[in-house]
Design an enzyme around this catalytic site. Structure first.
Site, PDB file in Angstrom:
ATOM      1  N   CYS A   9      33.943  20.213   6.136  1.00 13.37           N
ATOM      2  CA  CYS A   9      33.404  20.021   7.484  1.00 13.37           C
ATOM      3  C   CYS A   9      34.490  20.234   8.532  1.00 13.37           C
ATOM      4  O   CYS A   9      35.681  20.169   8.244  1.00 13.37           O
ATOM      5  CB  CYS A   9      32.843  18.612   7.615  1.00 13.37           C
ATOM      6  SG  CYS A   9      31.453  18.281   6.507  1.00 13.37           S
ATOM      7  N   GLY A  42      31.676  24.831   8.150  1.00 15.19           N
ATOM      8  CA  GLY A  42      30.365  24.260   7.849  1.00 15.19           C
ATOM      9  C   GLY A  42      29.270  24.938   8.633  1.00 15.19           C
ATOM     10  O   GLY A  42      29.315  24.956   9.862  1.00 15.19           O
ATOM     11  N   ASN A 116      35.402  14.149   8.223  1.00 13.31           N
ATOM     12  CA  ASN A 116      35.542  15.220   7.232  1.00 13.31           C
ATOM     13  C   ASN A 116      36.238  14.639   6.017  1.00 13.31           C
ATOM     14  O   ASN A 116      37.322  14.085   6.126  1.00 13.31           O
ATOM     15  CB  ASN A 116      36.372  16.373   7.812  1.00 13.31           C
ATOM     16  CG  ASN A 116      36.696  17.431   6.762  1.00 13.31           C
ATOM     17  OD1 ASN A 116      35.924  17.654   5.836  1.00 13.31           O
ATOM     18  ND2 ASN A 116      37.838  18.081   6.911  1.00 13.31           N
ATOM     19  N   GLY A 117      35.599  14.741   4.865  1.00 13.60           N
ATOM     20  CA  GLY A 117      36.193  14.221   3.644  1.00 13.60           C
ATOM     21  C   GLY A 117      35.151  13.616   2.728  1.00 13.60           C
ATOM     22  O   GLY A 117      33.960  13.915   2.830  1.00 13.60           O
ATOM     23  N   TYR A 272      41.651  29.005   0.909  1.00 14.38           N
ATOM     24  CA  TYR A 272      40.378  29.510   1.406  1.00 14.38           C
ATOM     25  C   TYR A 272      39.875  28.910   2.716  1.00 14.38           C
ATOM     26  O   TYR A 272      39.493  29.617   3.638  1.00 14.38           O
ATOM     27  CB  TYR A 272      39.276  29.339   0.340  1.00 14.38           C
ATOM     28  CG  TYR A 272      37.918  29.570   0.934  1.00 14.38           C
ATOM     29  CD1 TYR A 272      37.538  30.847   1.347  1.00 14.38           C
ATOM     30  CD2 TYR A 272      37.047  28.514   1.191  1.00 14.38           C
ATOM     31  CE1 TYR A 272      36.321  31.074   1.961  1.00 14.38           C
ATOM     32  CE2 TYR A 272      35.829  28.730   1.805  1.00 14.38           C
ATOM     33  CZ  TYR A 272      35.471  30.016   2.184  1.00 14.38           C
ATOM     34  OH  TYR A 272      34.277  30.239   2.805  1.00 14.38           O
ATOM     35  N   THR A 320      38.180  36.254   2.818  1.00 10.38           N
ATOM     36  CA  THR A 320      39.386  35.418   2.848  1.00 10.38           C
ATOM     37  C   THR A 320      40.575  36.051   2.142  1.00 10.38           C
ATOM     38  O   THR A 320      41.716  35.804   2.511  1.00 10.38           O
ATOM     39  CB  THR A 320      39.089  34.053   2.183  1.00 10.38           C
ATOM     40  OG1 THR A 320      37.807  33.622   2.581  1.00 10.38           O
ATOM     41  CG2 THR A 320      40.125  33.028   2.562  1.00 10.38           C
ATOM     42  N   ASP A 382      40.523  38.222  -5.184  1.00 10.47           N
ATOM     43  CA  ASP A 382      39.721  37.195  -4.521  1.00 10.47           C
ATOM     44  C   ASP A 382      40.570  35.947  -4.378  1.00 10.47           C
ATOM     45  O   ASP A 382      41.598  35.790  -5.051  1.00 10.47           O
ATOM     46  CB  ASP A 382      38.458  36.895  -5.328  1.00 10.47           C
ATOM     47  CG  ASP A 382      37.346  36.295  -4.471  1.00 10.47           C
ATOM     48  OD1 ASP A 382      37.591  36.015  -3.283  1.00 10.47           O
ATOM     49  OD2 ASP A 382      36.241  36.078  -4.991  1.00 10.47           O
ATOM     50  N   ASP A 383      40.130  35.027  -3.487  1.00 11.87           N
ATOM     51  CA  ASP A 383      40.924  33.815  -3.286  1.00 11.87           C
ATOM     52  C   ASP A 383      40.883  32.907  -4.504  1.00 11.87           C
ATOM     53  O   ASP A 383      41.842  32.219  -4.815  1.00 11.87           O
ATOM     54  CB  ASP A 383      40.458  33.058  -2.039  1.00 11.87           C
ATOM     55  CG  ASP A 383      38.956  32.842  -2.017  1.00 11.87           C
ATOM     56  OD1 ASP A 383      38.485  31.952  -2.738  1.00 11.87           O
ATOM     57  OD2 ASP A 383      38.261  33.567  -1.290  1.00 11.87           O
TER      58      ASP A 383
END
Length: 562
Positions: A9, A42, A116-117, A272, A320, A382-383
């Site tokens: 988030c 998000g 966020n978390g 990412y 990314t 790719d990441d």
């Protein structure tokens, strides 16, 4: 990014010093713009609550993208001199409208909260809130739980008006009680912003300042520094692990209130999640990804030589991995090409419960250009590789347009364990690397060879830019959780919530839920938006306005019109 990864988030707080901003939508306008800069964190829902004259709150929040929710009419209703914003991808809890943040409690003092978390001891916290604090939790979100712990700690003072010491004590007690990852912004009605970060600093958060239009200082708090740059703020400073910050129009006060723990930022922010133009904990995300590409190239040299393969071209998996892929190609002396074209107007595939749906949507989202693949030995970068569903489809796409051989290189080590700190990764058994060797992973995704970055190189690619950080949160690779308290029983619990079958059932349940949600009230005003609670002066809400499907409790929501 592989489409089978989920996001975290984005949180945002703004305080304007200008006294005239109280009756305008100046703060709301900038908060909406700031949330658009955090959209990558998000895309499930977004919300803003502002505070105007007399401590009145104004709210707009809904499921969807920032640009769709915050049009001119919605922003015009967000009056006030400070506010809090949130862009959500759901981890704990569901994606219901009622769980869009910011959350609100009217007692004590009127608190708006964005987080966020993810907490890892929610069961015991819910028991405490219910049995001892006697507060009502209206959703499954642990963000609302964290808010009510904070509110209860303030309530215990029993004061008509609290001071800074009361706030710092409340957050200190919260940090002793709540285990997990949290970067949080609270707004007290008519008072100011309160910011705090967990004692390990797992989730990012920082602040910046600028000169107010009529003197004084404006303050910005956000998940990433790119928001400060975009809105004209300067002097970005990360919130320290275990730190609490109180920001008012008159001053800013900072204090470490958490018990000393090792600073361990989540390394996946650099791999990412964060935008490349952000700086987190003193580390440039862009430079760290360049370093990942250089170090991945060294590992690739050894692995390619061992396999007797010569690569013709390096191609990134959008978006990314582009920085690392370009650096990797330059380090290897191999041409870099853009082989995939991305359709940006197709919805995200990783939220779809079911592998078959993800596979179909990968091809809708990406298209391979035959001229870059035909007859070539291709190294895709790719990441990371999570489920492997997307990776497998991308490898097949490359072969379908004529690639002779496909090597798949990951900027991150094998992901073998779930994340419990705010990233909605699949259960262990849905992770392609769980219980498989590198050769077995290559076979599973259809690649001729899979190359993984080593954990030591990944850590070095970040730490070299801030040597003071001794440890990163790397549990998805190691299974070692920095906070402790994560055992097999807990992992089994979150896996039941996260696996594809559970998500499919929840999605089906939400359709049925719509039929009766409007029938009654869920309880006190500490949940979502509603027709119960503070009045709303938004032009979108009039006397004939009807409730939205999930808006039963809390602040009125400006987004739903008449």
């Amino acid at each position: 990014m592989s489409a089978d990864k989920s996001s975290v988030c984005g949180i945002l707080g703004l305080l304007l010093h200008d006294p005239l901003s109280t009756q305008t939508s100046a703060a709301g306008t900038e908060l909406a713009e700031g949330l658009s800069l955090l959209q990558h964190r998000g895309q499930d829902a977004a919300g803003i609550v502002t505070c105007g004259s007399g401590g009145r709150f104004y709210q707009v929040k809904a499921n969807g993208m920032v640009r769709d929710i915050f049009d001119a009419q919605a922003v015009a209703g967000l009056k006030g001199w400070m506010g809090v914003g949130h862009a959500r991808y759901p981890t704990a809890g569901s994606s219901a409208q009622a769980e869009a943040q910011p959350f609100y409690v009217n007692s004590p003092y009127g608190i708006v909260f964005a987080h966020n978390g993810n907490l890892i001891n929610t069961a015991s916290l819910r028991q405490f809130i219910d049995a001892e604090a006697h507060r009502h939790i209206n959703t499954d979100s642990d963000s609302e739980l964290l808010l009510n712990i904070f509110a209860n700690n303030l309530q215990k003072t029993g004061k008509f008006r609290i001071n800074e010491e009361d706030i710092f004590t409340a957050i200190s007690d919260l940090m002793k009680t709540c285990k997990g990852a949290y970067a949080s912004i609270a707004m007290l009605a008519g008072f100011g912003l309160i910011v705090f970060r967990d004692p390990n600093g797992i989730r990012p958060c920082g602040l910046a300042t600028r000169a107010g239009v009529r003197g004084g200082t404006d303050y910005l708090v956000a998940s990433e520094s790119v928001v400060g740059q975009g809105l004209g703020f300067h002097g970005w400073d990360d919130v320290k692990a275990g730190e609490a910050i109180i920001i008012t129009r008159n001053k800013i006060t900072r204090r470490i209130v958490g018990q000393p723990e090792v600073l361990a930022p989540d390394i996946f922010e650099y791999v990412y999640f964060a935008r490349p133009d952000s700086t987190i904990d003193g580390i440039s995300v862009y430079r760290s990804r360049m370093a990942m590409g250089d170090l991945l190239a060294e590992t690739a040299k050894k692995e390619l030589a061992k396999a007797g393969l010569n690569v013709d071209v390096v191609i990134p998996v959008p978006d990314t991995s582009r920085v690392a892929a370009l650096q990797c190609a330059q380090h290897l002396g191999i041409p870099y090409r853009e082989g995939f074209v991305k359709n940006r107007y197709v919805g995200r595939t990783f939220i779809m419960p079911g592998q078959s749906q993800r596979r179909k949507n990968v091809r809708r989202k990406l298209n391979a250009m035959p001229m870059e693949f035909a007859g070539k030995v291709v190294m895709l970068v790719d990441d990371s590789i999570v489920r492997g569903t997307t990776s497998k489809e991308i490898v097949q796409m490359a072969k379908d347009v004529g690639a002779k051989k496909v090597i798949f290189a990951s900027c991150a080590p094998p992901i073998r364990f779930p994340n419990v700190y705010g990233i909605d990764m699949p259960s262990r058994h849905e992770l392609v690397a769980h219980g498989r060797t590198q050769a077995e992973i290559a076979q599973e995704i259809g690649a001729d060879l899979v190359i993984y970055q080593t954990l030591e190189d990944l850590v070095q690619s970040c730490r070299q830019f801030n040597p003071s950080i001794q440890e990163f949160e790397c549990s998805v690779f190691t299974g070692k959780y920095v906070t402790g308290g994560v055992d097999e029983r807990y992992l089994e619990h979150i896996e039941k919530l996260r696996n594809d079958n559970a998500k499919a059932k929840k999605l089906h349940g939400k359709v049925q839920e719509q039929e009766f949600l409007v029938e009654g009230c869920s309880g006190p005003m500490n949940g979502s938006d509603s027709l119960i609670g503070l009045s709303n002066h938004s032009p979108k809400v009039g006397p004939t306005a009807m409730p939205s499907p999930n808006d039963m409790v809390g602040l009125h929501n400006s987004w739903y019109g008449s």
